[in-house]
Design a protein around this motif. Structure first.
Motif, mmCIF file in Angstrom:
data_model
loop_
_atom_site.group_PDB
_atom_site.id
_atom_site.type_symbol
_atom_site.label_atom_id
_atom_site.label_comp_id
_atom_site.label_asym_id
_atom_site.label_seq_id
_atom_site.Cartn_x
_atom_site.Cartn_y
_atom_site.Cartn_z
ATOM 1 N N ASN A 238 -53.334 19.854 -5.639
ATOM 2 C CA ASN A 238 -53.869 19.706 -7.000
ATOM 3 C C ASN A 238 -53.080 18.645 -7.771
ATOM 4 O O ASN A 238 -52.095 18.100 -7.279
ATOM 5 C CB ASN A 238 -53.938 21.061 -7.713
ATOM 6 C CG ASN A 238 -52.571 21.681 -7.940
ATOM 7 O OD1 ASN A 238 -51.570 20.978 -8.084
ATOM 8 N ND2 ASN A 238 -52.527 23.017 -7.975
ATOM 9 N N THR A 240 -51.058 18.724 -10.276
ATOM 10 C CA THR A 240 -49.643 19.019 -10.537
ATOM 11 C C THR A 240 -48.800 18.658 -9.312
ATOM 12 O O THR A 240 -47.783 17.970 -9.425
ATOM 13 C CB THR A 240 -49.463 20.528 -10.835
ATOM 14 O OG1 THR A 240 -50.522 20.923 -11.694
ATOM 15 C CG2 THR A 240 -48.130 20.813 -11.452
ATOM 16 N N GLU A 241 -49.272 19.114 -8.161
ATOM 17 C CA GLU A 241 -48.509 18.855 -6.934
ATOM 18 C C GLU A 241 -48.468 17.364 -6.624
ATOM 19 O O GLU A 241 -47.433 16.825 -6.224
ATOM 20 C CB GLU A 241 -49.148 19.619 -5.763
ATOM 21 C CG GLU A 241 -49.032 21.118 -5.914
ATOM 22 C CD GLU A 241 -50.002 21.867 -5.005
ATOM 23 O OE1 GLU A 241 -49.581 22.860 -4.405
ATOM 24 O OE2 GLU A 241 -51.167 21.444 -4.881
#
Ligand SMILES: *[C@@H]1O[C@H](CO)[C@@H](O)[C@H](O)[C@H]1NC(C)=O
Ligand SMILES: *[C@@H]1O[C@H](CO)[C@@H](O)[C@H](O)[C@H]1NC(C)=O
Length: 264
Positions: A238, A240-241
């Motif tokens: 995602n 964020t990652e």
């Protein structure tokens, strides 16, 4: 703004040359004035009907008609010269439809093309318009954002000779806005996050991809370090990652790095 376009194209009409190195073979229908002294410039609008696109027929045609009513524009042409607007639907601003529309317009004896405005469609038409008609067919557009379109266009050897970019902005300008901002704040590297197929209404297919390509070109020239992140290749992670992955420790200040190494 459109009045400037029309003035420009009037100059180009006068000053053409044949890019195939042949004697210009004027078709009878290409003459502006007929035997009865009636003069008429046929202008072809090569734009999509689809109103998703900012520069579509429904939006541009009325603007041109309005411009033609302006005295400044009318006085730019010799008295008694009429304008005839021919419209061609460049389906979904697609390059193949753009080429066939240009050929149709050429067969209808257009003297000048307005559009296409989408970069891929424009590139296809702008590459051949110098060969169409006895002395090439001028092409006026507000599109042509990618940096290739900004290159010189004064001779037949230039890829987009006969193209007049009349728009207020290109991706080169945006790139230099970014570069100046970086320099102002003394920032040295950046992460370019793009969704390649977004903003199609602006420049058609791959607008953001082309914008990123233009940015990359000038950032390289100005020796600013950049990392491209195309959000469609997310490696199953995602945002964020992925942000963690792309940013890493590359943006920590030397001071903090010192602290970290002293902790070790
Ligand atoms: C108009 O273009 C958009 C973007 O390409 C497309 O998604 C949409 O289906 C098109 N609309 C029509 C009516 O063709
Ligand atoms: C992204 O994935 C991580 C790890 O699987 C998870 O902890 C986090 O909540 C996710 N973030 C979002 C915004 O979905």
């Amino acid at each position: 703004m459109w009045c400037v376009f029309i003035l420009l194209c009037a100059c180009v009409l006068v000053d053409g040359q044949n890019c195939r190195g042949e004697e210009p073979r004027l078709r009878d229908c290409e003459r502006v004035c007929d035997d009865h002294g009636r003069c008429r410039i046929r202008a072809a609008l090569l734009l999509p009907k689809n109103t998703t696109y900012g520069a579509c027929l429904a939006a541009v045609e009325p603007v041109l008609e309005l411009a033609m009513q302006d005295t400044a524009v009318r006085e730019a042409f010799p008295a008694g010269v009429d304008f005839e607007w021919l419209t061609y639907d460049v389906t979904d601003c697609d390059a193949a439809y753009a080429v066939i529309s240009a050929i149709d317009a050429y067969n209808d004896c257009a003297h000048v093309f307005f559009g296409p405005a989408c970069d891929f469609a424009l590139a296809s038409v702008a590459r051949i318009s110098k060969f169409l008609g006895g002395t090439g067919t001028p092409l006026v557009t507000t599109g042509g954002f990618t940096f290739d379109f900004v290159k010189p266009k004064q001779t037949c050897q230039d890829e987009f000779y006969m193209l007049v970019r009349a728009g207020p902005l290109g991706f080169e300008d945006l790139a230099y806005f970014l570069i100046e901002t970086m320099r102002h704040f003394e920032w040295r590297q950046l992460l370019l996050i793009t969704e390649p197929e977004a903003q199609v209404h602006v420049g058609g297919k791959s607008t953001c991809h082309l914008m990123m390509k233009s940015f990359a070109n000038f950032l390289k020239m100005e020796e600013i370090i950049y990392t491209p992140w195309d959000t469609t290749s997310d490696a199953g992670l995602n945002y964020t990652e992925n942000l963690k992955f792309y940013l890493g420790y590359k943006y920590t200040t030397p001071k903090r790095m010192d602290i970290r190494s002293s902790i070790k």
